[in-house]
Scaffold this motif. Structure first.
Motif, PDB file in Angstrom:
ATOM      1  N   SER A  30      29.178  81.978  56.201  1.00 48.03           N
ATOM      2  CA  SER A  30      28.945  82.226  57.623  1.00 48.03           C
ATOM      3  C   SER A  30      28.201  81.041  58.224  1.00 48.03           C
ATOM      4  CB  SER A  30      28.170  83.510  57.852  1.00 48.03           C
ATOM      5  OG  SER A  30      26.847  83.384  57.383  1.00 48.03           O
ATOM      6  N   LEU A  31      28.165  81.021  59.534  1.00 54.11           N
ATOM      7  CA  LEU A  31      27.503  79.952  60.289  1.00 54.11           C
ATOM      8  C   LEU A  31      26.493  80.588  61.230  1.00 54.11           C
ATOM      9  CD1 LEU A  31      30.811  78.054  60.976  1.00 54.11           C
ATOM     10  CD2 LEU A  31      28.869  77.017  59.818  1.00 54.11           C
ATOM     11  N   PRO A  32      25.275  80.852  60.752  1.00 54.56           N
ATOM     12  CA  PRO A  32      24.299  81.540  61.601  1.00 54.56           C
ATOM     13  C   PRO A  32      24.014  80.816  62.908  1.00 54.56           C
ATOM     14  CG  PRO A  32      23.559  81.480  59.329  1.00 54.56           C
ATOM     15  CD  PRO A  32      24.755  80.610  59.402  1.00 54.56           C
ATOM     16  N   THR A  33      23.969  79.489  62.854  1.00 57.79           N
ATOM     17  CA  THR A  33      23.681  78.700  64.043  1.00 57.79           C
ATOM     18  C   THR A  33      24.556  77.458  64.063  1.00 57.79           C
ATOM     19  OG1 THR A  33      21.364  79.393  63.986  1.00 57.79           O
ATOM     20  CG2 THR A  33      21.894  77.489  65.356  1.00 57.79           C
ATOM     21  N   MET A  34      25.093  77.132  65.234  1.00 59.26           N
ATOM     22  CA  MET A  34      25.756  75.853  65.451  1.00 59.26           C
ATOM     23  C   MET A  34      25.153  75.237  66.706  1.00 59.26           C
ATOM     24  SD  MET A  34      29.736  76.536  64.378  1.00 59.26           S
ATOM     25  CE  MET A  34      30.019  74.820  63.857  1.00 59.26           C
ATOM     26  N   ILE A  99      24.564  76.607  57.585  1.00 63.99           N
ATOM     27  CA  ILE A  99      25.690  77.190  56.870  1.00 63.99           C
ATOM     28  C   ILE A  99      25.173  78.041  55.724  1.00 63.99           C
ATOM     29  CG2 ILE A  99      27.734  76.667  55.479  1.00 63.99           C
ATOM     30  CD1 ILE A  99      28.129  74.202  57.236  1.00 63.99           C
ATOM     31  N   LYS A 100      25.643  79.272  55.686  1.00 59.94           N
ATOM     32  CA  LYS A 100      25.246  80.207  54.644  1.00 59.94           C
ATOM     33  C   LYS A 100      26.340  80.262  53.588  1.00 59.94           C
ATOM     34  CE  LYS A 100      23.544  84.950  54.092  1.00 59.94           C
ATOM     35  NZ  LYS A 100      23.256  86.224  54.810  1.00 59.94           N
ATOM     36  N   SER A 101      25.932  80.056  52.329  1.00 58.61           N
ATOM     37  CA  SER A 101      26.900  80.113  51.242  1.00 58.61           C
ATOM     38  C   SER A 101      27.103  81.567  50.805  1.00 58.61           C
ATOM     39  CB  SER A 101      26.416  79.279  50.062  1.00 58.61           C
ATOM     40  OG  SER A 101      25.301  79.926  49.455  1.00 58.61           O
TER      41      SER A 101
END
Length: 120
Positions: A30-34, A99-101
């Motif tokens: 997932s992408l918590p913040t961009m 980026i969350k693995s």
């Protein structure tokens, strides 16, 4: 290996518009913040805008009302629509992502930067 690749920079006249794109690739849970940052010559890197996965946004005061950040989570892509550009918006623009693995670890990544030049 995670990569962020920006595109869309260039030369534009004052008052014009540009749209930046940044695609994240690799093993991404997932992408918590961009976010978008920028760095002008002689200045430090500053936050332009960020956007959370749930949709919340923040903007630098200098770009409020002129820039719009958006995301396409299905494509792991973040955009920056820049309208009413000013000479002082000239900078290298960098994409950033938390980026969350799949194992739950969150790491920060930067793109290589894209030049935006606004002529007055």
């Amino acid at each position: 290996q995670v990569q962020l690749v920006e595109s869309g920079g260039g030369l534009v006249q004052a008052g014009g518009s540009l749209k930046l794109s940044c695609v994240a690739s690799g093993i991404i849970f997932s992408l918590p913040t961009m976010a978008w940052y920028r760095q002008a010559p002689g200045n430090g890197r500053e936050l332009v805008a960020n956007m959370y996965g749930a949709g919340g946004t923040n903007y630098a005061d200098s770009v409020k009302g002129r820039f719009t950040i958006s995301r396409d989570n299905a494509k792991n892509t973040v955009y920056l629509q820049m309208d009413s550009l000013k000479a002082e918006d000239t900078a290298v623009y960098y994409c950033y992502a938390d980026i969350k693995s799949r194992w739950g670890k969150i790491s920060g990544y930067w793109g290589q930067g894209t030049q935006v030049t606004v002529s007055s």
